[in-house]
Write a protein that holds these residues in place. Structure first.
Motif, PDB file in Angstrom:
ATOM      1  N   SER A   1      41.415 -42.611  43.558  1.00  0.00           N
ATOM      2  CA  SER A   1      40.593 -41.941  42.547  1.00  0.00           C
ATOM      3  C   SER A   1      41.297 -42.101  41.204  1.00  0.00           C
ATOM      4  O   SER A   1      42.512 -42.315  41.142  1.00  0.00           O
ATOM      5  N   LEU A   2      40.533 -41.994  40.129  1.00  0.00           N
ATOM      6  CA  LEU A   2      41.120 -42.078  38.792  1.00  0.00           C
ATOM      7  C   LEU A   2      42.185 -41.008  38.616  1.00  0.00           C
ATOM      8  O   LEU A   2      43.281 -41.279  38.123  1.00  0.00           O
ATOM      9  N   MET A   3      41.893 -39.777  39.050  1.00  0.00           N
ATOM     10  CA  MET A   3      42.829 -38.673  38.866  1.00  0.00           C
ATOM     11  C   MET A   3      44.154 -38.955  39.570  1.00  0.00           C
ATOM     12  O   MET A   3      45.221 -38.813  38.980  1.00  0.00           O
ATOM     13  N   GLU A   4      44.108 -39.381  40.824  1.00  0.00           N
ATOM     14  CA  GLU A   4      45.341 -39.607  41.584  1.00  0.00           C
ATOM     15  C   GLU A   4      46.094 -40.841  41.091  1.00  0.00           C
ATOM     16  O   GLU A   4      47.313 -40.820  40.962  1.00  0.00           O
ATOM     17  N   CYS A   5      45.376 -41.918  40.805  1.00  0.00           N
ATOM     18  CA  CYS A   5      46.028 -43.157  40.385  1.00  0.00           C
ATOM     19  C   CYS A   5      46.651 -42.984  38.992  1.00  0.00           C
ATOM     20  O   CYS A   5      47.793 -43.388  38.756  1.00  0.00           O
ATOM     21  N   SER A   6      45.920 -42.353  38.073  1.00  0.00           N
ATOM     22  CA  SER A   6      46.468 -42.152  36.729  1.00  0.00           C
ATOM     23  C   SER A   6      47.678 -41.224  36.766  1.00  0.00           C
ATOM     24  O   SER A   6      48.620 -41.383  35.981  1.00  0.00           O
ATOM     25  N   ALA A   7      47.693 -40.262  37.697  1.00  0.00           N
ATOM     26  CA  ALA A   7      48.859 -39.378  37.832  1.00  0.00           C
ATOM     27  C   ALA A   7      50.095 -40.191  38.231  1.00  0.00           C
ATOM     28  O   ALA A   7      51.204 -39.911  37.768  1.00  0.00           O
ATOM     29  N   GLN A   8      49.907 -41.225  39.066  1.00  0.00           N
ATOM     30  CA  GLN A   8      51.025 -42.095  39.437  1.00  0.00           C
ATOM     31  C   GLN A   8      51.526 -42.868  38.212  1.00  0.00           C
ATOM     32  O   GLN A   8      52.726 -43.020  38.004  1.00  0.00           O
ATOM     33  N   CYS A   9      50.602 -43.351  37.394  1.00  0.00           N
ATOM     34  CA  CYS A   9      50.964 -44.089  36.184  1.00  0.00           C
ATOM     35  C   CYS A   9      51.723 -43.188  35.210  1.00  0.00           C
ATOM     36  O   CYS A   9      52.704 -43.608  34.596  1.00  0.00           O
ATOM     37  N   ASP A  10      51.282 -41.947  35.082  1.00  0.00           N
ATOM     38  CA  ASP A  10      51.925 -41.019  34.150  1.00  0.00           C
ATOM     39  C   ASP A  10      53.388 -40.765  34.512  1.00  0.00           C
ATOM     40  O   ASP A  10      54.174 -40.355  33.669  1.00  0.00           O
ATOM     41  N   LEU A  11      53.760 -41.011  35.775  1.00  0.00           N
ATOM     42  CA  LEU A  11      55.135 -40.793  36.217  1.00  0.00           C
ATOM     43  C   LEU A  11      56.062 -41.963  35.890  1.00  0.00           C
ATOM     44  O   LEU A  11      57.269 -41.855  36.040  1.00  0.00           O
ATOM     45  N   LYS A  12      55.497 -43.104  35.474  1.00  0.00           N
ATOM     46  CA  LYS A  12      56.307 -44.306  35.198  1.00  0.00           C
ATOM     47  C   LYS A  12      56.199 -44.677  33.727  1.00  0.00           C
ATOM     48  O   LYS A  12      55.112 -44.985  33.241  1.00  0.00           O
ATOM     49  N   ALA A  13      57.328 -44.682  33.036  1.00  0.00           N
ATOM     50  CA  ALA A  13      57.330 -45.012  31.606  1.00  0.00           C
ATOM     51  C   ALA A  13      56.791 -46.418  31.346  1.00  0.00           C
ATOM     52  O   ALA A  13      56.144 -46.658  30.329  1.00  0.00           O
ATOM     53  N   ALA A  14      57.027 -47.352  32.261  1.00  0.00           N
ATOM     54  CA  ALA A  14      56.591 -48.742  32.068  1.00  0.00           C
ATOM     55  C   ALA A  14      55.094 -48.933  32.292  1.00  0.00           C
ATOM     56  O   ALA A  14      54.542 -49.979  31.959  1.00  0.00           O
ATOM     57  N   CYS A  15      54.425 -47.940  32.841  1.00  0.00           N
ATOM     58  CA  CYS A  15      53.004 -48.086  33.167  1.00  0.00           C
ATOM     59  C   CYS A  15      52.136 -47.857  31.931  1.00  0.00           C
ATOM     60  O   CYS A  15      52.185 -46.805  31.308  1.00  0.00           O
ATOM     61  N   LEU A  16      51.328 -48.862  31.605  1.00  0.00           N
ATOM     62  CA  LEU A  16      50.419 -48.792  30.464  1.00  0.00           C
ATOM     63  C   LEU A  16      48.957 -48.787  30.879  1.00  0.00           C
ATOM     64  O   LEU A  16      48.086 -48.468  30.085  1.00  0.00           O
ATOM     65  N   ALA A  17      48.681 -49.192  32.138  1.00  0.00           N
ATOM     66  CA  ALA A  17      47.301 -49.313  32.610  1.00  0.00           C
ATOM     67  C   ALA A  17      47.277 -49.253  34.133  1.00  0.00           C
ATOM     68  O   ALA A  17      48.312 -49.396  34.792  1.00  0.00           O
ATOM     69  N   ILE A  18      46.087 -49.023  34.671  1.00  0.00           N
ATOM     70  CA  ILE A  18      45.885 -49.003  36.122  1.00  0.00           C
ATOM     71  C   ILE A  18      44.614 -49.767  36.449  1.00  0.00           C
ATOM     72  O   ILE A  18      43.756 -49.957  35.589  1.00  0.00           O
ATOM     73  N   ASP A  19      44.502 -50.182  37.703  1.00  0.00           N
ATOM     74  CA  ASP A  19      43.178 -50.467  38.240  1.00  0.00           C
ATOM     75  C   ASP A  19      43.125 -49.786  39.595  1.00  0.00           C
ATOM     76  O   ASP A  19      44.147 -49.560  40.240  1.00  0.00           O
ATOM     77  N   TYR A  20      41.931 -49.325  39.960  1.00  0.00           N
ATOM     78  CA  TYR A  20      41.785 -48.599  41.221  1.00  0.00           C
ATOM     79  C   TYR A  20      40.399 -48.851  41.788  1.00  0.00           C
ATOM     80  O   TYR A  20      39.480 -49.267  41.082  1.00  0.00           O
ATOM     81  N   THR A  21      40.299 -48.615  43.092  1.00  0.00           N
ATOM     82  CA  THR A  21      39.011 -48.639  43.772  1.00  0.00           C
ATOM     83  C   THR A  21      38.884 -47.343  44.548  1.00  0.00           C
ATOM     84  O   THR A  21      39.895 -46.748  44.937  1.00  0.00           O
ATOM     85  N   GLU A  22      37.675 -46.890  44.775  1.00  0.00           N
ATOM     86  CA  GLU A  22      37.458 -45.694  45.584  1.00  0.00           C
ATOM     87  C   GLU A  22      37.436 -46.038  47.074  1.00  0.00           C
ATOM     88  O   GLU A  22      37.340 -45.151  47.910  1.00  0.00           O
TER      89      GLU A  22
END
Length: 183
Positions: free
Chosen positions: A116-137
């Protein structure tokens, strides 16, 4: 609106036939507990990470079947108390999303099953190097992929209908926003 609650969980299910209707397809503790937090009558949840239209069930007072997660390996969780955010927790980032995928082979490893956007973006927020995500439901071990600088394939969500999302800016929490629940 009361602040969200923390939840104590164990293998098990709520009382047979006693869920507060309607059940939902939210198949994570974070998503299911958020549904419970919206209903004053909700005191507990059970959920499975399997995909189904009743993955998340909400309960008031009931006689739970603790120790019996059933065929879907359910977890039974009761509300406990509200926990404040630790002072070092950064505010969440906002994301801009469109159909698409990150650059082939360029994801920051490891990929995860957060679908989900909420869960995947939360993972990105934990990594300083993360600038973007892609996800599928869809359910898969690479449902969530994190990216640094990359050349995304916008407009091409692929067979899993992926969404590509970039961090826009960090949004401060408004003063009236309650802290998220601890899980």
């Amino acid at each position: 609106t009361p602040p969200p609650a923390a939840y104590n969980c164990a293998d098990g299910q709520g009382e047979y036939g006693a869920s507060l209707k309607p059940d939902s397809s939210h198949n994570s503790l974070m998503e299911c507990s958020a549904q419970c937090d919206l209903k004053a009558a909700c005191l507990a949840i059970d959920y499975t990470e399997e995909s189904s239209n009743n993955a998340c069930r909400l309960y008031g007072t009931n006689d739970p079947r603790l120790g019996d997660g059933g065929g879907d390996a359910r977890r039974y969780c009761t509300k406990s108390k509200v926990l404040p955010l630790p002072p070092s927790t950064p505010p969440p980032a906002a994301y801009n999303c469109a159909d698409g995928q990150g650059e082939y082979g360029a994801s920051l490893k490891p990929d995860s099953s957060h679908n989900s956007l909420m869960e995947c973006s939360a993972q990105c927020d934990l990594k300083a190097a993360c600038l973007a995500i892609d996800y599928t439901e869809e359910s898969s071990n690479n449902a969530c992929r994190l990216y640094g600088t990359n050349d995304p394939r916008l407009g091409d969500g692929g067979g899993d209908a992926r969404r590509y999302c970039t961090k826009s800016k960090v949004l401060p929490l408004p003063p009236s926003t309650p802290p998220p629940a601890a899980y």
